[in-house]
Design an enzyme around this catalytic site. Structure first.
Site, PDB file in Angstrom:
ATOM      1  N   ARG A 276       0.832  -1.213   0.000  1.00  0.00           N
ATOM      2  CA  ARG A 276       0.000   0.000   0.000  1.00  0.00           C
ATOM      3  C   ARG A 276       0.862   1.256   0.000  1.00  0.00           C
ATOM      4  O   ARG A 276       0.419   2.322  -0.449  1.00  0.00           O
ATOM      5  CB  ARG A 276      -0.991  -0.016   1.165  1.00  0.00           C
TER       6      ARG A 276
ATOM      7  N   GLU B 286       5.301 -11.076  15.388  1.00  0.00           N
ATOM      8  CA  GLU B 286       4.784 -11.729  16.595  1.00  0.00           C
ATOM      9  C   GLU B 286       5.240 -13.192  16.635  1.00  0.00           C
ATOM     10  O   GLU B 286       5.676 -13.693  17.660  1.00  0.00           O
ATOM     11  CB  GLU B 286       3.268 -11.628  16.597  1.00  0.00           C
TER      12      GLU B 286
HETATM   13  P1  AMP Z   1       4.106  -2.580  11.948  1.00  0.00           P
HETATM   14  O1  AMP Z   1       5.419  -3.134  11.440  1.00  0.00           O
HETATM   15  O2  AMP Z   1       3.590  -3.316  13.126  1.00  0.00           O
HETATM   16  O3  AMP Z   1       4.192  -1.077  12.197  1.00  0.00           O
HETATM   17  O4  AMP Z   1       3.029  -2.843  10.818  1.00  0.00           O
HETATM   18  C1  AMP Z   1       3.010  -2.054   9.712  1.00  0.00           C
HETATM   19  C2  AMP Z   1       2.597  -2.789   8.476  1.00  0.00           C
HETATM   20  O5  AMP Z   1       1.550  -3.728   8.697  1.00  0.00           O
HETATM   21  C3  AMP Z   1       2.098  -1.798   7.462  1.00  0.00           C
HETATM   22  O6  AMP Z   1       2.655  -2.130   6.206  1.00  0.00           O
HETATM   23  C4  AMP Z   1       0.593  -1.934   7.490  1.00  0.00           C
HETATM   24  O7  AMP Z   1       0.094  -1.921   6.179  1.00  0.00           O
HETATM   25  C5  AMP Z   1       0.311  -3.255   8.160  1.00  0.00           C
HETATM   26  N1  AMP Z   1      -0.628  -3.148   9.301  1.00  0.00           N
HETATM   27  C6  AMP Z   1      -0.321  -3.318  10.611  1.00  0.00           C
HETATM   28  N2  AMP Z   1      -1.393  -3.190  11.388  1.00  0.00           N
HETATM   29  C7  AMP Z   1      -2.422  -2.898  10.575  1.00  0.00           C
HETATM   30  C8  AMP Z   1      -3.821  -2.624  10.781  1.00  0.00           C
HETATM   31  N3  AMP Z   1      -4.380  -2.633  11.996  1.00  0.00           N
HETATM   32  N4  AMP Z   1      -4.574  -2.356   9.703  1.00  0.00           N
HETATM   33  C9  AMP Z   1      -4.023  -2.343   8.459  1.00  0.00           C
HETATM   34  N5  AMP Z   1      -2.736  -2.591   8.202  1.00  0.00           N
HETATM   35  C10 AMP Z   1      -1.932  -2.866   9.235  1.00  0.00           C
END
Ligand code: AMP
Length: 166
Positions: free
Chosen positions: A57, A94
């Protein structure tokens, strides 16, 4: 409430139990131009050479921002998608790990990192490490949505621009 919020769908237990997935596809369909302007306009473009977009995205948003502001685009992809020479960075999920890759950069540059959602920040930290190893100076981070309760980015001195904060 921000006018964009009515176009974001909260999908419980996707892609797995316990996650409330922020589905931005209705927002992209109805308000794409305004989303790109809201993400791009606050950034310090005179200090930025390239937009780094994070699969997938981040490609949609980052490529449109780069076009709007007349900058180049650098993709960060999941392991095995980009041809060599690449550098890689693994980060903890995780359960297990994931790996992101970027083509080895030939000359120094200043960049903004773009993705749709900042959750724990693991993805952005990995991309920041990739940039550091690849002559790219990170000037700003730009997200459509910052799930601030899941990360400490705002406390760590990084210039984080986000349109919607939860
Ligand atoms: P993080 O590494 O935990 O910050 O996760 C970021 C990535 O996971 C991004 O590329 C987001 O597109 C996706 N992502 C994580 N949590 C969500 C959520 N609640 N809704 C949509 N996309 C998420």
């Amino acid at each position: 409430m921000h006018p964009f919020e009515t176009h974001i769908r909260n999908v419980p237990d996707f892609p797995k139990a316990g996650i409330i997935f922020k589905d931005i596809t209705p927002l992209l369909q109805e308000r794409f131009n305004e989303v790109i302007e809201a993400m791009a306009n606050p950034l310090p473009w005179n200090e930025i050479d390239y937009v780094v977009g994070i699969e997938s995205r981040g490609f949609i948003l980052g490529a449109a921002m780069a076009t709007l502001k007349g900058k180049g685009f650098i993709p960060v992809r999941k392991k095995g998608k980009l041809p060599p020479p690449v550098i890689a960075e693994s980060y903890a999920l995780e359960y297990g790990t994931d790996t992101l890759e970027m083509i080895i950069n030939e000359k120094p540059g200043r960049v903004v990192l773009v993705d749709d959602v900042l959750a724990t920040g693991g993805t952005l930290k990995a991309v920041m490490n990739l940039c550091q190893k690849n002559q790219l100076d990170v000037k700003a981070l730009s997200l459509l949505i910052n799930l601030t309760f899941l990360n400490k980015f705002k406390d760590e001195g990084h210039p984080v621009h986000s349109v919607l904060n939860y």
